[in-house]
Enzyme design. Structure first.
Site, short mmCIF file in Angstrom:
data_model
loop_
_atom_site.label_atom_id
_atom_site.label_comp_id
_atom_site.label_asym_id
_atom_site.label_seq_id
_atom_site.Cartn_x
_atom_site.Cartn_y
_atom_site.Cartn_z
N SER A 75 2.88 -2.16 10.39
CA SER A 75 4.31 -2.21 10.67
C SER A 75 4.96 -3.57 10.37
O SER A 75 5.81 -4.04 11.12
CB SER A 75 4.60 -1.77 12.10
OG SER A 75 4.16 -0.43 12.31
N LYS A 129 0.16 4.22 -0.37
CA LYS A 129 -0.50 5.42 0.18
C LYS A 129 -0.22 6.62 -0.74
O LYS A 129 -0.05 6.43 -1.94
CB LYS A 129 -0.06 5.67 1.63
CG LYS A 129 -0.19 4.40 2.47
CD LYS A 129 -0.11 4.63 3.95
CE LYS A 129 -0.24 3.28 4.66
NZ LYS A 129 -0.33 3.40 6.10
N GLU A 175 -6.02 -4.88 10.14
CA GLU A 175 -4.95 -3.93 10.44
C GLU A 175 -5.29 -3.16 11.71
O GLU A 175 -6.07 -2.20 11.67
CB GLU A 175 -4.80 -2.92 9.29
CG GLU A 175 -4.50 -3.56 7.95
CD GLU A 175 -3.89 -2.56 7.00
OE1 GLU A 175 -2.70 -2.70 6.71
OE2 GLU A 175 -4.58 -1.62 6.57
N HIS A 235 -9.67 1.40 4.26
CA HIS A 235 -8.41 1.48 4.99
C HIS A 235 -8.60 2.40 6.21
O HIS A 235 -9.40 3.34 6.16
CB HIS A 235 -7.30 2.02 4.08
CG HIS A 235 -5.96 1.97 4.73
ND1 HIS A 235 -5.52 3.00 5.55
CD2 HIS A 235 -4.99 1.04 4.75
CE1 HIS A 235 -4.31 2.67 6.01
NE2 HIS A 235 -3.97 1.49 5.55
N GLY A 261 1.88 2.17 10.70
CA GLY A 261 2.84 3.28 10.59
C GLY A 261 3.50 3.67 11.90
O GLY A 261 4.12 4.73 12.00
N GLU A 285 -7.03 4.80 7.26
CA GLU A 285 -6.89 6.24 6.97
C GLU A 285 -8.15 6.79 6.31
O GLU A 285 -8.53 7.94 6.53
CB GLU A 285 -5.61 6.47 6.14
CG GLU A 285 -4.37 6.33 7.02
CD GLU A 285 -3.19 5.63 6.38
OE1 GLU A 285 -3.07 5.63 5.14
OE2 GLU A 285 -2.37 5.06 7.14
N ASN A 319 0.87 -1.18 0.00
CA ASN A 319 0.00 0.00 0.00
C ASN A 319 0.91 1.23 0.00
O ASN A 319 1.46 1.59 1.03
CB ASN A 319 -0.90 -0.04 1.25
CG ASN A 319 -1.77 1.19 1.36
OD1 ASN A 319 -1.86 2.00 0.44
ND2 ASN A 319 -2.44 1.33 2.50
#
Ligand code: PGA
Length: 249
Positions: free
Chosen positions: A212, A14, A166, A96, A172, A98, A12
């Site tokens: 991560s 991003k 996730e 996702h 992250g 985000e 991904n």
């Protein structure tokens, strides 16, 4: 018994990269070598879908990182599954964390997007996961089951779905879930599928872990029976991504 589910590793990217950076990623992906038993998909920024598809080796899938729930219309700034397909791509990442937490996308919208993307013929990676405070108050199961339940009415074809678990606190942050923590949730999600969909879907649906993942921790995670691969953010931009793809020997 050997695992019937093909190992799956998604990258991904991003909102990162430009054409030069993508050229670099394509170079290390071509160099590999990539384990042929792993299915690989990269999620690239929408404006580079066509460029990435045209230049990435054919056996590597290319995903959009989002799309809208309609084929076309007055939806300024959005793209449709039909457009993603027209760019030669067959995958989309939806929901996702985000999208959920930075852009406020609710379960219902994500579910409708998943439904439309499947109807349009795309393969879909819906993402779910709990926040730190939810885990700390022992609400992980409640949260991920509710996220999955919201998707259920719109999933018309499970063979084109790869679920990404996730945990938000791991994305992250460098704080990877331990193999035991991740396995525990994956096993519960699979059990939920068995109870709420059917045994065939529970046995065949890939549930991948994200948060991560690095070359240093991927091998231990990949050993767990219900972890069928990874969704990789930061590390998918670097040559090390190849080691993650090859995590299950
Ligand atoms: P990360 O991101 O690997 O950089 O933690 C994972 C993701 O957001 O899919």
């Amino acid at each position: 018994m050997s695992n019937p589910r093909k190992f799956f590793v998604g990258g991904n990217w991003k909102m990162n990269g430009d054409k030069a950076a993508i050229d670099g990623i394509i170079e290390f992906m071509k160099k590999g070598p990539l384990n042929p038993n792993t299915e690989v998909v990269v999620g690239c920024p929408q404006c580079y879908l066509m460029y990435t598809r045209q230049n990435m080796p054919e056996e590597i899938g290319v995903a959009a990182q989002n799309c809208y729930k309609a084929a076309k219309g007055a939806f300024t700034g959005e793209i449709s599954p039909a457009m993603i397909k027209d760019c030669g791509c067959h995958w989309v990442i939806l929901g996702h964390s985000e999208r959920r937490n930075v852009f406020g996308e609710p379960d219902q919208l994500i579910s409708e997007k998943v439904g439309h993307a499947l109807e349009a013929g795309l393969k879909v990676i819906p993402c779910i996961g709990e926040k730190l405070e939810e885990r700390e108050s022992n609400r992980t199961e409640e949260v991920v089951f509710a996220q999955l339940k919201a998707l259920l009415p719109n999933i018309s074809d499970w063979s084109r779905v790869v679920i990404a678990y996730e945990p938000v606190w791991a994305i992250g942050t460098g704080k990877t879930a331990t193999p035991e923590q991740a396995q525990d949730v994956h096993a519960k999600l699979r059990h939920w599928l068995r109870e709420n969909v059917n045994a065939e879907v529970a046995d065949s649906c890939r549930i991948i872990y994200g948060g991560s993942v690095t070359p240093a921790n991927c091998a231990e995670l990949a050993k767990m029976g219900d972890i069928d691969g990874f969704l990789v953010g930061g590390a998918s931009l670097k040559p090390d991504f190849v080691n993650i793809i090859n995590a299950r020997g």
